[in-house]
Every structure is written in C-alpha cells, then in structure tokens.
Design a protein around this motif. Sequence first.
Motif, PDB file in Angstrom:
ATOM      1  N   GLN A 212       0.826  -1.209   0.000  1.00 56.61           N
ATOM      2  CA  GLN A 212       0.000   0.000   0.000  1.00 56.61           C
ATOM      3  C   GLN A 212       0.860   1.258   0.000  1.00 56.61           C
ATOM      4  O   GLN A 212       0.527   2.249  -0.672  1.00 56.61           O
TER       5      GLN A 212
ATOM      6  N   GLU B  28       2.169   1.723  -3.534  1.00 57.11           N
ATOM      7  CA  GLU B  28       1.136   2.270  -4.421  1.00 57.11           C
ATOM      8  C   GLU B  28       0.873   3.740  -4.116  1.00 57.11           C
ATOM      9  O   GLU B  28       0.668   4.549  -5.033  1.00 57.11           O
ATOM     10  N   ALA B  29       0.865   4.087  -2.814  1.00 57.22           N
ATOM     11  CA  ALA B  29       0.573   5.479  -2.443  1.00 57.22           C
ATOM     12  C   ALA B  29       1.661   6.426  -2.919  1.00 57.22           C
ATOM     13  O   ALA B  29       1.368   7.513  -3.450  1.00 57.22           O
TER      14      ALA B  29
ATOM     15  N   ASN C  29       3.692   5.960  -5.377  1.00 62.32           N
ATOM     16  CA  ASN C  29       3.739   6.002  -6.847  1.00 62.32           C
ATOM     17  C   ASN C  29       2.718   6.965  -7.419  1.00 62.32           C
ATOM     18  O   ASN C  29       2.865   7.416  -8.563  1.00 62.32           O
ATOM     19  N   ARG C  30       1.669   7.251  -6.642  1.00 62.88           N
ATOM     20  CA  ARG C  30       0.659   8.207  -7.118  1.00 62.88           C
ATOM     21  C   ARG C  30       1.096   9.652  -6.905  1.00 62.88           C
ATOM     22  O   ARG C  30       0.492  10.574  -7.455  1.00 62.88           O
ATOM     23  N   ALA C  31       2.125   9.841  -6.102  1.00 65.57           N
ATOM     24  CA  ALA C  31       2.565  11.203  -5.777  1.00 65.57           C
ATOM     25  C   ALA C  31       3.430  11.769  -6.897  1.00 65.57           C
ATOM     26  O   ALA C  31       4.149  11.041  -7.578  1.00 65.57           O
ATOM     27  N   GLU C  32       3.345  13.081  -7.071  1.00 64.61           N
ATOM     28  CA  GLU C  32       4.114  13.753  -8.115  1.00 64.61           C
ATOM     29  C   GLU C  32       5.222  14.626  -7.560  1.00 64.61           C
ATOM     30  O   GLU C  32       6.118  15.028  -8.310  1.00 64.61           O
TER      31      GLU C  32
ATOM     32  N   GLU D 138       4.244  15.266  -1.574  1.00 66.01           N
ATOM     33  CA  GLU D 138       3.139  14.314  -1.681  1.00 66.01           C
ATOM     34  C   GLU D 138       3.594  12.902  -1.352  1.00 66.01           C
ATOM     35  O   GLU D 138       2.844  12.112  -0.770  1.00 66.01           O
TER      36      GLU D 138
ATOM     37  N   ASN E  40       1.669  10.988   1.541  1.00 65.35           N
ATOM     38  CA  ASN E  40       0.939   9.757   1.224  1.00 65.35           C
ATOM     39  C   ASN E  40       1.472   8.573   2.021  1.00 65.35           C
ATOM     40  O   ASN E  40       0.704   7.725   2.492  1.00 65.35           O
TER      41      ASN E  40
ATOM     42  N   THR F 156      -0.756   6.402   4.701  1.00 62.61           N
ATOM     43  CA  THR F 156      -0.924   4.951   4.531  1.00 62.61           C
ATOM     44  C   THR F 156      -0.463   4.196   5.771  1.00 62.61           C
ATOM     45  O   THR F 156      -1.113   3.241   6.211  1.00 62.61           O
TER      46      THR F 156
END
Length: 545
Positions: free
Chosen positions: A229, A232-233, A235-238, A242, A246, A250
Amino acid sequence: MKGSFRARLLATFALGMLFLGLGLGGTAFFLVKTGLEASLEARGKAQTLYLARQLEEDLLVNDLYAVFRQLESLVAEGVLGFVLGPKGEVMVHTFPGGFPLNLKTLKGRFRFQGEIYRLYRSPIGDGSVGALALAFPETPLWQKLAHLLVLGAWLALGVAALAFLLVSRAADQFLKPLEALVQGVRAWQEGREAVLPDPGGELRVLHQALVAYREGVKRREQELSTLNQVAEAVNRAETPEEVLHNALETLAQSGLFRCGEAWLGEVRVGKVLCPYQEERDCLLRKGVQGLYHTLELPGARLYLNAEAPKAFREAIKAPIEAGLHRARYTQALKERDQERSQLLKALIQAQEAERARIARDLHDQIGQVLTGIDLGLRAVKEGRLEAVPALQELVRSAIQDVRHLSRSLRPSALDTLGLEAALKRMAEEFQERTGIRVNLLCRLKGRLPETHETTLYRVVQEALTNVARHAKAKQVSVVLQQEEEGINLVVEDDGQGFPPQVQPGLGILGMRERIELLGGRFQMESLQGLGTTLYARIPLKEVEA
C-alpha cells in the motif's frame, strides 16, 4: 491423518509386543524347560535311591518276585527298571518285549520303542548286593512343558490384547485434540479464520507454538500488505511533499503506527494521528524521542511512534526512497521543460530583436551610405568629378559596415582559421571594450567538428558577456583543453559571484542547453564575493558516431 498415524502407532505397538512376546516366550521356555529337567533329574535320582534301599532286604533273602512287584508298580507311571546282580547279570526287569542288553552300561538318555527315557542308577546297599536302574520317560516332561507354554501364550495374548485396547484408546484420546489442531491449521492455510482448541497437557506447548506462529504470519501479512500500500501510495505522488504525506497517511491507516510526522529538509509536510491538541504538548516537540523511531531518507525523515520491528521499519524506507527519487526526477524534468520553454521563448525574442537590429543597421548605416553613393554617382554623371573622392569614402564605409555586420552574425575567423583563432580575437576585442583582462589557454589538437566549435564559441561568448554585465571582475581565465574522449572548458572570474539560491538566467540556461544537446555536462559554481566558475565537457565519440 488419524488413520495413518493411529495405524502406524498401533502397528508399532503390535510389532513391539510381538518381539517382546517372542523374547519373553523364549526366556520362559528356557526357564521352564530347565526347571522341569532339573525336577525330573532330582526326582529320578531320589526315587532310584529310595527304591534301592527298599529292595535291599528282598534281594538279601533272594525274593526276586517282591523285587519285581515293586518295579512293576512303577510301570503305571511309565517308569521302567531293572536290577543287576553283583556280577552284572540282569536279575529283574520290567521292559516289555525283552531287556535291551546295551542298557547294562548305558548312562543318560536312550530311546526304547519310540520313547525317550532318562536312566538313573543307584547301588543297592554298598553295591555288593547289586544295582538298581530306573528309566523315566521324557514325554510327561514335554507334555507338562507344552501345557505351561500354552497357558502362558494365552495369558500373554490376553495381556497383549488388553494392552492393545488401552493403547488404541490412549491413541484416540491423544489424536483427537491433535486432529483438531490440524483442522485449524488447514483452515488457516485455506484463508479461513479458526480458533485452535487448547488440548491441555503436553500438547499445550504445541498449541501455544501454533498460535504464536499464526500471529507471526498475520503480522507479516499485514506488514507485507502495508508495504504494498505504501508503494502504491508513493507512486501516485508527483512531488516529494506528496510522497511523504501519502506514505505517512498509509502507515497511519495500517494500524501499525500510532502517530507520526514527515519532514522534507527542515519543513514539516505531514502529521497524522497526533493525540495532542496543543503543539507544545507533543512529546516529539519536547525532545522525548525514545518513543519515536526515525526513518532517515534522502533529504527527508519520518518520525513514527510504533512497536513495529526494526526490519519492517527498514523495509518501509525502500519504496519511500524510490518514490522520492522518482518525484524529484519528475519535478526536475518539469523544471527543465519549463526552462526550455522559457529559453525557446527568449530565443525567439532574441531572433526577432536581432533581425530588428540588423534591419535598423541596414537602414541607418548601409541605407544612408547607398543613398550617398547614389547622389555621388549623379554628380559624376553631371560632370562634377570632385565628388569622386567622397564617393570612394562612402564605398569604403559601406564595406566596413557590411564586414562589421557579418562578424556580429558569425565571425569569419571561426570558419577560416578555427576555434582557437576566433577565441583569441574575441578575447582581444573583449579586453579592449571592457578593460577586463582575459587569460586564454587553448590546447587543441586540431580542428573540431563544426557543431563543437560553434557551441564552444557561443558558450565562451555568453560567459564573457555575463562577466562584463554582472561580475564586476578584474580578470577572467578561459581554459580549453582537448582530451582523448572529450573537450573540457573552464571559465573562471574573480568577480563578486552570487549566492546559491539565485535562479539561473536565460543566458546560463542557453549555455547549458547548447552543451547538453551535444551530450555534454554543464556546471556552474559561485560563492558571493569569491567569483564564479563555469565547467563544461563535451564528448567527441558521440558526435563521431
């Protein structure tokens, strides 16, 4: 499981009982046989001695019939006998069918009419009257032995059967709680929740070990799920902010951590599950860090209040570090794209400005000269020859203006003489124009590719322009050196420099872009009050390929 283990247990017990029975039976057979033989031996000797004493008087009076009667009374018991005279003659015997003559001197065991007998002798009196010999059959001995063995076998079989039943019942009582444990473990393997019954006794240790193992597996499954998790969290950050935020969120949702904070450099970018309403009450703010674990990351850190093992805390760092690296790389790409966009816009504006300047120069300088030449030609045509010197002067001025305009667009020395000569001329003109001393050192092995010469010329030109505009320097050094695999350029001034936080201008961005387009590396270092140094390296192999 019950059948196989129970069958093996009972088979092992039965086999053990078999070997035990064989051992005990053999021992019992030997002991009983030895005992019966000893009993027969004692009986034979005692009875022979006793009867010899009884027959002494009858033999002294030569009453052979009385002797025969006493011997005959033993025949009912299967005992045969004979009496030898003083000279060894057979006086009386009870052997049916005749007396075997070889018995006179025989000792021990013998066979008569298919029966095995044991012979015992005893002198009558002092031996002068005669001697008595009795033959006892062994059949009763073996019958008694067989009877005892049969009784023993039945007794052993009964004991074995009883023991087998007791062991079978004990095995069932042992295997029933064990089977319940196995069923619970199988439910765990299938992903179902199951409560293992406590069997008590010796199996309680196994029950406790299985429960502890299950808890360990669940904890590791939770830790693995949390790691996935977190990955995945992040990897969504830019952005790095973030990524840390994230990851912290999590970890808080996983239930493995009570509270925590995320810091990027010296700036806090995340805070979760803090039990304190007032910032000053936080134990972390008070410096009580024994309750917190610190995850050191590149340029960042996480403070986590948790009881998670150290190995898991270290494992968390890997996806977060990868996320930070990816976010920083993505952010750098975006910044580079923005810089290139700004540079492209500036280049377009510079092109338009350069075209406007050329148009003005053509109109103001070349246009006026050509107008003067046109007027001079008209005067010559009208016969006024005194206008010729002025006309010639206008032509020479036009030629100089065209040459100056041409050099401003691209120096002719760069095409005809090469990079080193063009740089020398640039340094001389720069020193004359600005008064800043230029120390130029070129170590080139020959002409370079046109792209390299143009790029290096423009980079040095832009660097000197920046020195003249911003550095307030007294001198500048330019070192250009060719090696086997590339060309190194160093431009260093003794000016006022600039602080590291100053953003690079379009001139510096343009120099970096030119160098990187050829696969090179560009770097600029500066400290306020200590001057500025520019480093650039352009490879040769990549261009040649």
